[in-house]
Design a protein around this motif. Structure first.
Motif, short mmCIF file in Angstrom:
data_model
loop_
_atom_site.label_atom_id
_atom_site.label_comp_id
_atom_site.label_asym_id
_atom_site.label_seq_id
_atom_site.Cartn_x
_atom_site.Cartn_y
_atom_site.Cartn_z
N PHE A 134 -69.73 36.13 17.08
CA PHE A 134 -69.30 35.63 17.90
C PHE A 134 -70.50 33.75 18.24
O PHE A 134 -70.86 34.22 19.60
CB PHE A 134 -67.84 35.34 19.53
CG PHE A 134 -66.35 35.40 18.26
CD1 PHE A 134 -65.85 34.28 17.76
CD2 PHE A 134 -67.10 36.56 18.45
CE1 PHE A 134 -64.79 34.84 17.89
CE2 PHE A 134 -64.64 37.60 18.41
CZ PHE A 134 -64.39 36.56 17.33
N ASP A 135 -70.85 32.94 17.75
CA ASP A 135 -71.47 32.11 18.29
C ASP A 135 -73.10 32.08 17.45
O ASP A 135 -73.30 33.19 17.60
CB ASP A 135 -72.22 31.01 19.39
CG ASP A 135 -70.20 30.39 19.66
OD1 ASP A 135 -69.91 30.40 18.74
OD2 ASP A 135 -69.87 30.45 20.36
N ALA A 136 -74.16 31.84 17.62
CA ALA A 136 -75.23 32.08 17.50
C ALA A 136 -76.38 31.24 17.40
O ALA A 136 -77.39 30.59 17.29
CB ALA A 136 -75.37 31.65 15.15
N ALA A 137 -76.47 31.96 19.03
CA ALA A 137 -77.11 30.82 20.05
C ALA A 137 -78.80 30.96 20.24
O ALA A 137 -79.33 31.71 20.18
CB ALA A 137 -76.75 30.75 21.47
N HIS A 138 -79.57 29.85 20.11
CA HIS A 138 -80.67 29.91 20.24
C HIS A 138 -82.12 30.55 19.79
O HIS A 138 -83.06 30.58 18.69
CB HIS A 138 -81.02 29.72 22.00
CG HIS A 138 -80.40 29.43 22.43
ND1 HIS A 138 -80.13 27.98 22.27
CD2 HIS A 138 -79.44 29.60 23.52
CE1 HIS A 138 -79.47 27.47 23.01
NE2 HIS A 138 -78.39 28.27 24.05
N THR A 139 -81.72 31.84 19.76
CA THR A 139 -82.52 32.83 19.07
C THR A 139 -81.57 34.02 17.97
O THR A 139 -80.85 34.56 19.07
CB THR A 139 -83.12 33.94 20.24
OG1 THR A 139 -83.70 32.61 20.71
CG2 THR A 139 -84.55 34.63 19.73
N ALA A 140 -82.54 34.62 17.30
CA ALA A 140 -81.23 35.55 16.27
C ALA A 140 -81.68 36.54 16.79
O ALA A 140 -81.11 38.16 16.26
CB ALA A 140 -82.01 35.29 14.96
N ASP A 141 -82.89 37.20 17.11
CA ASP A 141 -83.98 38.08 17.59
C ASP A 141 -82.63 39.51 17.59
O ASP A 141 -82.31 40.31 17.84
CB ASP A 141 -85.06 38.36 17.93
CG ASP A 141 -86.31 38.16 16.68
OD1 ASP A 141 -85.24 38.48 14.94
OD2 ASP A 141 -86.80 38.20 16.37
N PRO A 142 -82.21 38.62 19.32
CA PRO A 142 -81.22 39.47 20.04
C PRO A 142 -79.70 40.06 19.78
O PRO A 142 -80.06 41.20 19.91
CB PRO A 142 -81.58 38.66 21.40
CG PRO A 142 -82.50 37.96 21.11
CD PRO A 142 -83.05 37.95 19.91
N ILE A 143 -80.09 39.09 18.46
CA ILE A 143 -78.72 39.74 18.40
C ILE A 143 -78.64 40.46 17.15
O ILE A 143 -77.63 41.52 17.52
CB ILE A 143 -78.27 37.98 18.04
CG1 ILE A 143 -78.07 36.82 18.58
CG2 ILE A 143 -76.07 38.59 17.42
CD1 ILE A 143 -77.46 35.62 18.29
N ILE A 144 -79.33 40.27 15.82
CA ILE A 144 -79.68 40.79 15.05
C ILE A 144 -79.65 42.65 15.67
O ILE A 144 -79.30 43.58 15.60
CB ILE A 144 -80.63 41.15 14.46
CG1 ILE A 144 -79.87 39.52 13.53
CG2 ILE A 144 -81.02 42.02 13.12
CD1 ILE A 144 -81.54 39.01 12.95
#
Length: 206
Positions: free
Chosen positions: A37-47
């Motif tokens: 849910f949501d794709a905020a600011h910086t991809a690496d921490p989400i990945i």
């Protein structure tokens, strides 16, 4: 089944202003399949938090730039579709003019890790704001529609205070009072803890 929070920091920009913000990204699912849910600011921490699991979808709760910053990057890296309500297309285009997304509307249902999520169109903060309700988890992912302390902001373009009040009262207010609200910014809350203040919000006005 787990709900994981990732917090990233950056800026929200609209109507010529820019503000520093911390955003919640929620990753929901099991050891195999998740929804982001949501794709905020910086991809690496989400990945990193996805940790190699299959991503059913990258869901954008609405089209403000701080919630969609890295949606195309995540879509490519995680091989997952981006879902956004079409009423927020104009906001999406401000950030990603040449990128497309898959449209989602009220009543759509998705499954990840054996949990079903229901799309609830809740305009007001933006025309295409969507909350996602997971009955089995007793949870709703509210984006910026409802926070601990009241409705999301409506002072910018494409926002409307009476509309967000109606969305909260008629749609979120119909959920069980003990439903946990996983918000786009800040701490979680519960539907019942917020909706009791509805008359105060109305009196407060815009």
């Amino acid at each position: 089944m787990s709900i994981t929070r990732v917090v990233t920091s950056g800026t929200f920009s609209l109507d010529g202003g820019t503000w520093d913000v911390d955003n919640n990204i929620w990753i929901v699912g099991d050891d195999n399949d998740v929804i982001v849910f949501d794709a905020a600011h910086t991809a690496d921490p989400i990945i990193e938090a996805v940790a190699g699991r299959n991503v059913v979808a990258v869901i954008c709760t609405h089209g403000h730039n701080d919630h969609i910053t890295v949606a195309p990057e995540l879509s490519t890296a995680l091989d997952a579709p981006i879902l956004l309500h079409p009423a927020d297309d104009m906001l999406w285009r401000m950030t990603h003019p040449d990128k497309d997304f898959h449209t989602v509307d009220d009543g759509v249902r998705l499954q990840a890790g054996g949990v079903e999520l229901h799309a609830i169109h809740t305009p007001g903060h933006s025309p295409g704001s969507v909350c996602w309700y997971a009955p089995d988890l007793g949870a709703v992912f509210s984006g910026d529609t409802l926070f601990q302390g009241g409705p999301g902001a409506t002072g910018r373009s494409f926002s409307d205070f009476p509309t967000i009040l109606d969305s909260i009262k008629d749609k979120l207010g119909a959920l069980p009072a003990d439903t946990v609200v996983y918000t786009g910014h800040g701490d979680t809350t519960r539907i019942g803890d917020e909706i009791v203040n509805y008359d105060e919000w109305v009196a407060r006005g815009h």
